[in-house]
Structures are given as structure tokens and as C-alpha cells.
Design a protein around this motif. Structure first.
Motif, short mmCIF file in Angstrom:
data_model
loop_
_atom_site.label_atom_id
_atom_site.label_comp_id
_atom_site.label_asym_id
_atom_site.label_seq_id
_atom_site.Cartn_x
_atom_site.Cartn_y
_atom_site.Cartn_z
N ASP A 110 0.84 -1.19 0.00
CA ASP A 110 0.00 0.00 0.00
C ASP A 110 0.89 1.25 0.00
OD1 ASP A 110 -2.39 1.39 0.02
OD2 ASP A 110 -2.53 1.45 2.21
N VAL A 111 0.29 2.39 -0.25
CA VAL A 111 1.03 3.65 -0.25
C VAL A 111 0.15 4.74 0.34
CG1 VAL A 111 0.29 4.26 -2.59
CG2 VAL A 111 2.37 5.27 -1.67
N THR A 112 0.77 5.62 1.07
CA THR A 112 0.09 6.82 1.57
C THR A 112 0.49 7.97 0.66
OG1 THR A 112 0.16 6.01 3.84
CG2 THR A 112 -0.23 8.36 3.52
N PRO A 113 -0.44 8.52 -0.11
CA PRO A 113 -0.09 9.60 -1.04
C PRO A 113 0.51 10.80 -0.29
CG PRO A 113 -2.30 8.77 -1.50
CD PRO A 113 -1.87 8.17 -0.19
N ALA A 114 1.38 11.52 -0.99
CA ALA A 114 1.97 12.71 -0.40
C ALA A 114 0.87 13.68 0.03
CB ALA A 114 2.90 13.38 -1.40
N GLN A 115 0.99 14.17 1.22
CA GLN A 115 -0.02 15.07 1.78
C GLN A 115 0.67 16.32 2.32
OE1 GLN A 115 -2.23 13.43 5.03
NE2 GLN A 115 -3.76 15.04 5.03
N PHE A 116 0.20 17.45 1.86
CA PHE A 116 0.77 18.71 2.34
C PHE A 116 0.19 19.07 3.71
CE2 PHE A 116 1.11 18.95 -2.27
CZ PHE A 116 2.44 19.30 -2.42
N ARG A 117 0.99 19.74 4.49
CA ARG A 117 0.55 20.21 5.79
C ARG A 117 1.26 21.52 6.10
NH1 ARG A 117 3.75 16.29 10.13
NH2 ARG A 117 5.86 16.78 9.42
N LEU A 118 0.68 22.29 6.96
CA LEU A 118 1.28 23.55 7.41
C LEU A 118 1.85 23.36 8.81
CD1 LEU A 118 -1.25 26.29 6.25
CD2 LEU A 118 1.07 25.92 5.41
N ILE A 119 3.11 23.70 8.96
CA ILE A 119 3.75 23.67 10.26
C ILE A 119 3.71 25.08 10.82
CG2 ILE A 119 5.90 23.28 11.51
CD1 ILE A 119 6.57 21.09 9.57
N VAL A 120 2.96 25.27 11.87
CA VAL A 120 2.79 26.59 12.48
C VAL A 120 3.75 26.69 13.67
CG1 VAL A 120 1.18 28.17 13.58
CG2 VAL A 120 0.37 26.61 11.79
N THR A 121 4.70 27.57 13.56
CA THR A 121 5.67 27.78 14.63
C THR A 121 5.22 28.94 15.50
OG1 THR A 121 7.46 26.97 13.22
CG2 THR A 121 8.08 28.25 15.16
N ILE A 122 5.05 28.67 16.76
CA ILE A 122 4.59 29.69 17.71
C ILE A 122 5.74 30.02 18.67
CG2 ILE A 122 2.91 30.22 19.52
CD1 ILE A 122 1.04 28.18 18.18
N ARG A 123 6.05 31.30 18.77
CA ARG A 123 7.11 31.75 19.68
C ARG A 123 6.51 32.71 20.71
NH1 ARG A 123 11.27 34.78 17.57
NH2 ARG A 123 9.95 35.58 15.89
N PRO A 124 6.09 32.19 21.84
CA PRO A 124 5.50 33.07 22.85
C PRO A 124 6.50 34.12 23.32
CG PRO A 124 5.09 30.75 23.35
CD PRO A 124 6.12 30.80 22.27
N ARG A 125 5.99 35.30 23.65
CA ARG A 125 6.80 36.37 24.23
C ARG A 125 6.53 36.44 25.73
NH1 ARG A 125 4.79 38.93 19.58
NH2 ARG A 125 3.24 40.01 20.86
N TYR A 126 7.58 36.58 26.48
CA TYR A 126 7.47 36.63 27.93
C TYR A 126 8.03 37.96 28.43
CZ TYR A 126 6.66 31.62 27.49
OH TYR A 126 6.15 30.40 27.13
N ALA A 127 7.42 38.46 29.46
CA ALA A 127 7.86 39.73 30.04
C ALA A 127 7.66 39.70 31.55
CB ALA A 127 7.08 40.89 29.43
N CYS A 128 8.37 40.56 32.23
CA CYS A 128 8.23 40.67 33.68
C CYS A 128 6.84 41.18 34.00
CB CYS A 128 9.29 41.62 34.23
SG CYS A 128 9.12 41.97 36.00
N PRO A 129 6.10 40.51 34.89
CA PRO A 129 4.74 40.98 35.20
C PRO A 129 4.72 42.34 35.87
CG PRO A 129 5.40 39.23 36.69
CD PRO A 129 6.45 39.32 35.64
N LYS A 130 5.86 42.74 36.42
CA LYS A 130 5.92 44.05 37.08
C LYS A 130 6.54 45.12 36.20
CE LYS A 130 6.28 41.90 41.64
NZ LYS A 130 4.88 42.22 42.00
N GLY A 131 6.87 44.72 34.96
CA GLY A 131 7.42 45.70 34.03
C GLY A 131 8.82 46.13 34.34
N ARG A 132 9.61 45.31 35.04
CA ARG A 132 10.95 45.70 35.45
C ARG A 132 12.04 45.19 34.50
NH1 ARG A 132 10.22 43.97 41.80
NH2 ARG A 132 8.62 45.54 42.34
#
Length: 360
Positions: free
Chosen positions: A143-165
């Protein structure tokens, strides 16, 4: 047995039987016409193959062209066999038995998916309860699995000091061959192999992608391949260095049309190849081939491509390689040339008299 039905005898039959006989005769006539057409097609293919294989120009037939001829015949034969088997099954209810084949050589590490087919009813007719399992039959289909396209979504969260320091902290982007591009390295490799190894033009790849709803223009694919060519060049250079450390190599050259900017047409260029493949005689070095483009066929191009190699070089009878062995080489020692028996045989074939010869 008469070759045709006697109209007088046919007229004596009851109307229903006469209609059945006439329908059967018409069906057989149609089947015979189809068989004659199919046989004519197969005979034509066989004649073309014989002409290509044994005709005057058979020495110039490329292996790929021969494979195409075989494919055409094999496809036609398979279609005729399947049609005959289906016709036999419709007449008798049984399909002709296939000739058993030996075990197929498939990689042992192929993923395997087992599907168990259990009868709908396991109740024993004798009334003792359910039947018990005493064995099994196994069969395998590839059997064969046909080529299937997919989107790789890269997420880069941003972090900051909660007190703004302090400032913001974020992971750097993942490295990519084409910075900011749409294609992953896997997709780039897929397109490159399809184009350069499987000879699938970019416009056809664009059409294949469009069938899955992915609209990528041919010019975009070409731009990707240009970038891939630039980044892969050091690997090709390294392959050439490793190949030229071998004790023996094979070299050849052939024409290749290239664009001639401003002329509105193509011009003749040459693609040179150096190759190593010691597998037929148990060599331990891995096989490899490197192609080099040159604008001409002069021996200086062979000298440049093989700079640093001083082993045995298998070539055809082209005199451009002689400069590698007769001392005209600018750098390095002399190369020992080993000529090709197939090309020597070709000269004998060309020298054969038109009336034939007992020696060739």
C-alpha cells in the motif's frame, strides 16, 4: 464444421431459438473483431521492439528508450490478460488461476498494518456454541500513503516581567534554508528529487500541487531550486573531493542544450560526469556521481574536473582524455586509461559489411 450458418437451417429453428443463435453469433463476431484489433496492436509492438533491439540503429538505443518499449508491451499484455480473465469469469463464474510468484523482496522494516477478517457468524452448526480459532491464512499487499501537504505553524510566545521591570524574552526563530520562506527543508528536498532525480518538470509539479489545492507557481518552485542549488554546492564539492581519492573512476560527457541569452535560442553545452560504483565486484567504497557543466568538449575540461585524481580512469574512445595520460596534464601525475569493451564492440558493429560477416 461450416464457417458460416446456413440461412435455410437457421430459418427452420423456432423464433426464440433463432433469435438466441443470431445474438450469440453477433456477440462472437464482436469478440473476434476485438481480439483481432488487440492482436494487431501487440504484433505492432513486438515488431517495433524487434526493430529497436535488432535493427541497424540498435546500438544507438538508450537503455531508458528500451525500457519504455518494454513497458508499452507489458502494459498491453497485462490489459489483454485482464480482459480475457474477466471474460472467462463472466462465462464460467471462476477466474483463471494465476501463476504463483516467488516471495517478493520488500524491506523488513516497512511499517505493517494488520487487518483481521473474522466471519460474521461464528456459531457452530452443530449447536455446541461458538467455533474456536485453529489457524490463519496470511497475505500481503503493498500500500502507499499519497503525499499530503501540511502547514507547520511555529509559535514563539513572548514573555515579560509581570511588574514591568525587565525586557521581553522570546525564543529565536528556528533556522531555515530559505529565511522567511514558505517551504520547509523537507518540501525543498521533495521538489528537488522529483525534478533532478525523477525528471518531473516544475510546471508538472505545480499542477500536481494544485490538484490538492496548493497553488504554487512554477516560477516560485524555480526560485526555490535556485536557492537549494546554491546551498548544496559545498556538498557537491565535497563529494567530488572524496570521489577523486578513489583508485578508479569512470568518466563520460554528453551534450546538453543551454539557454543563450540574447540569441532567442539554445546553444550546445556539455555535461561531464565522474562516477564510482564498485558494488558489482564487492568494493567497499559507496557509489557516487558528480556532474560538471562545461561550455565545450575539449580535454582541458576533463583535466579540470579530474584535478587531483591519479588512478585508473575508465572512458570511451574519445581522444580528449588522452591528455590525462600522455604528460600534457598541468598538475598531478599521469592517469591510467581503461577503455570500454562496449564501445570497442560498437566499432566492430559499425565495420561489419552490409552482407554480414562470420566474425561479427
Amino acid at each position: 464444421m461450416p464457417s458460416a450458418l446456413d440461412p435455410d437451417l437457421l430459418a427452420q429453428l423456432p423464433p426464440a431459438l433463432r433469435a438466441a443463435v443470431e445474438a450469440q453469433v453477433q456477440a462472437l463476431a464482436l469478440e473476434n473483431a476485438e481480439l483481432r484489433t488487440r492482436n494487431a496492436r501487440l504484433e505492432h509492438l513486438v515488431r517495433e521492439l524487434q526493430r529497436a533491439r535488432f535493427g541497424p540503429r540498435s546500438e544507438k538505443l538508450q537503455p531508458d528508450q528500451m525500457e519504455l518499449a518494454f513497458e508499452d508491451i507489458e502494459v498491453a499484455l497485462a490489459a489483454a490478460t485482464e480482459e480475457n480473465d474477466a471474460a472467462a469469469e463472466s462465462r464460467t463464474g471462476d477466474r483463471p488461476a494465476r501463476t504463483p510468484r516467488g516471495p517478493r523482496r520488500l524491506p523488513k522494516d516497512l511499517p505493517r498494518e494488520e487487518r483481521v477478517l473474522v466471519p460474521e457468524d461464528l456459531l457452530c452448526p452443530c449447536g455446541c456454541g461458538d467455533m474456536v480459532r485453529i489457524g490463519e491464512d496470511r497475505s500481503e499487499r503493498l500500500d502507499v500513503t499519497p503525499a499530503q501537504f501540511r502547514l507547520i505553524v511555529t509559535i514563539r510566545p513572548r514573555y515579560a516581567c509581570p511588574k514591568g521591570r525587565a525586557g521581553i524574552r522570546q525564543a529565536p526563530p528556528a533556522p531555515a534554508l530559505i529565511e522567511g520562506g514558505l517551504a520547509t527543508e523537507a518540501l525543498l528536498a521533495h521538489v528537488a528529487v522529483a525534478k533532478f532525480a525523477d525528471h518531473l518538470p516544475l510546471y508538472r509539479q505545480s499542477q500536481i500541487m494544485a490538484r490538492q489545492g496548493v497553488e504554487i507557481d512554477r516560477s516560485t518552485l524555480a526560485d526555490w531550486m535556485g536557492k537549494v542549488s546554491f546551498h548544496i554546492a559545498p556538498i557537491v564539492d565535497r563529494m567530488a573531493v572524496l570521489l577523486k581519492r578513489s583508485a578508479k573512476l569512470f568518466a563520460d560527457e554528453t551534450t546538453m542544450p543551454v539557454l543563450d541569452p540574447g540569441a532567442g535560442k539554445t546553444k550546445k553545452g556539455f555535461i561531464w560526469a565522474m562516477l564510482r560504483d564498485d558494488r558489482p565486484w564487492g568494493g567497499s567504497d559507496p557509489p557516487g556521481v558528480v556532474f560538471t557543466y562545461a561550455p565545450g568538449r575539449a580535454g582541458i575540461h576533463a583535466e579540470e574536473m579530474l584535478k587531483g585524481f591519479e588512478g585508473v580512469l575508465q572512458v570511451d574512445g574519445y581522444q580528449g582524455y588522452n591528455r590525462l595520460a600522455d604528460g600534457r596534464r598541468a598538475e598531478g601525475g599521469r592517469v591510467r586509461l581503461a577503455f570500454c569493451w562496449a564501445h570497442a564492440r560498437r566499432k566492430l558493429i559499425e565495420a561489419r559489411p552490409s552482407a554480414g560477416s562470420p566474425f561479427v
